[in-house]
Scaffold this motif. Structure first.
Motif, PDB file in Angstrom:
ATOM      1  N   ARG A 129      54.708  83.810   0.506  1.00  0.00           N
ATOM      2  CA  ARG A 129      55.738  84.743   0.090  1.00  0.00           C
ATOM      3  C   ARG A 129      56.748  84.169  -0.596  1.00  0.00           C
ATOM      4  N   TYR A 130      56.700  82.759  -1.033  1.00  0.00           N
ATOM      5  CA  TYR A 130      58.389  82.022  -1.505  1.00  0.00           C
ATOM      6  C   TYR A 130      57.848  82.059  -3.123  1.00  0.00           C
ATOM      7  N   LEU A 131      58.764  81.902  -3.832  1.00  0.00           N
ATOM      8  CA  LEU A 131      58.670  81.992  -5.244  1.00  0.00           C
ATOM      9  C   LEU A 131      59.681  81.687  -6.246  1.00  0.00           C
ATOM     10  N   LYS A 152      64.470  73.188 -10.669  1.00  0.00           N
ATOM     11  CA  LYS A 152      64.047  73.630  -9.713  1.00  0.00           C
ATOM     12  C   LYS A 152      64.383  72.909  -8.656  1.00  0.00           C
ATOM     13  N   LEU A 153      64.243  71.715  -8.585  1.00  0.00           N
ATOM     14  CA  LEU A 153      64.834  71.337  -7.486  1.00  0.00           C
ATOM     15  C   LEU A 153      65.924  71.747  -6.140  1.00  0.00           C
ATOM     16  N   GLN A 154      66.641  72.037  -6.892  1.00  0.00           N
ATOM     17  CA  GLN A 154      68.528  73.562  -6.685  1.00  0.00           C
ATOM     18  C   GLN A 154      67.866  74.329  -6.316  1.00  0.00           C
ATOM     19  N   ALA A 155      66.642  74.986  -7.334  1.00  0.00           N
ATOM     20  CA  ALA A 155      66.457  76.642  -6.595  1.00  0.00           C
ATOM     21  C   ALA A 155      65.762  76.329  -5.505  1.00  0.00           C
ATOM     22  N   VAL A 156      64.947  75.391  -5.651  1.00  0.00           N
ATOM     23  CA  VAL A 156      64.264  75.594  -3.965  1.00  0.00           C
ATOM     24  C   VAL A 156      65.352  75.356  -2.937  1.00  0.00           C
ATOM     25  N   VAL A 161      67.993  77.431   1.702  1.00  0.00           N
ATOM     26  CA  VAL A 161      68.809  77.849   3.026  1.00  0.00           C
ATOM     27  C   VAL A 161      68.906  80.015   3.460  1.00  0.00           C
ATOM     28  N   ALA A 162      68.665  79.921   1.670  1.00  0.00           N
ATOM     29  CA  ALA A 162      68.379  81.652   1.962  1.00  0.00           C
ATOM     30  C   ALA A 162      67.524  82.420   3.091  1.00  0.00           C
ATOM     31  N   GLU A 163      66.380  81.744   3.239  1.00  0.00           N
ATOM     32  CA  GLU A 163      65.668  82.621   3.984  1.00  0.00           C
ATOM     33  C   GLU A 163      65.132  81.085   5.115  1.00  0.00           C
TER      34      GLU A 163
END
Length: 213
Positions: A129-131, A152-156, A161-163
């Motif tokens: 589900r997650y990319l 990348k760390l911050q995006a993950v 948090v969002a999901e």
């Protein structure tokens, strides 16, 4: 929070894949330019590659040119062929790790500096589900900030948090660019056919890891 609900962060190029998604996109683009006799566009892409080899341009500039050229020449069927080629390159050892993690109740985030439009169908067809990946705006030709290293760390973390996902519990990678992820405390670190320099860096910081091929 138990480990079962944590996130496994999986790198793509030379980790999930036995190969590089951008190089596969580049090859597919060149082949389609040749097939459709797009000689001018092909010469522009080859010149962009030469400029990068001669250190006259940045990696990001070459990446933008590859994206522009790919979207200009490739059809939906061509992108389907790229997706199929990537799926055929999925590393069985990493696929098994993903399957076990999901079976134990964890979530998986595929995280790459590669291009979202190139990777999203592969991730979906893998049943994930997650990319997290680098965005490209076909309308403007603009590329978002590359999701590598600290970004990348911050995006993950933002995705988590969002999901409403858990904390990062495992990192699977082959690359020292992922040191911000690998340096997190209390994570399982899985290195895929790593270079000696990556192992030495983790050893110097007394960070444990396991190696797979």
């Amino acid at each position: 929070m138990t480990e079962m609900s944590k996130i496994a962060v999986i790198d793509v190029d030379d980790t999930l894949l036995c190969g590089n998604s951008l190089k596969m996109l580049l090859y597919g683009t060149l082949m389609n330019q040749m097939k459709r006799r797009r000689w001018r566009q092909m010469s522009l892409l080859c010149w962009a590659m030469m400029k990068r080899i001669l250190h006259m341009s940045s990696h990001v500039e070459l990446k933008q040119q590859i994206c522009r050229s790919a979207i200009d020449v490739m059809t939906d069927a061509d992108f389907d062929a790229i997706t199929a080629a990537m799926l055929a390159k999925v590393r069985p050892s990493v696929r098994r790790i993903i399957n076990r993690w999901i079976a134990d109740g964890g979530d998986v985030v595929i995280a790459s500096a590669g291009m979202r439009f190139c990777l999203q169908d592969m991730v979906r067809q893998m049943g994930l589900r997650y990319l997290v990946a680098t965005d490209y705006d076909a309308a403007t030709g603009g590329m978002g900030h590359e999701t590598r290293s600290e970004s990348k760390l911050q995006a993950v973390r933002t995705l988590a948090v969002a999901e409403r996902l858990g904390d990062i519990g495992m990192v699977v990678t082959d690359h020292i660019d992922d040191l911000p992820l690998l340096s997190l405390p209390d994570v399982r670190r899985v290195l895929v056919a790593p270079r000696r320099s990556l192992c030495q860096t983790l050893d110097a910081s007394s960070l444990s890891y396991e190696i797979i091929n």
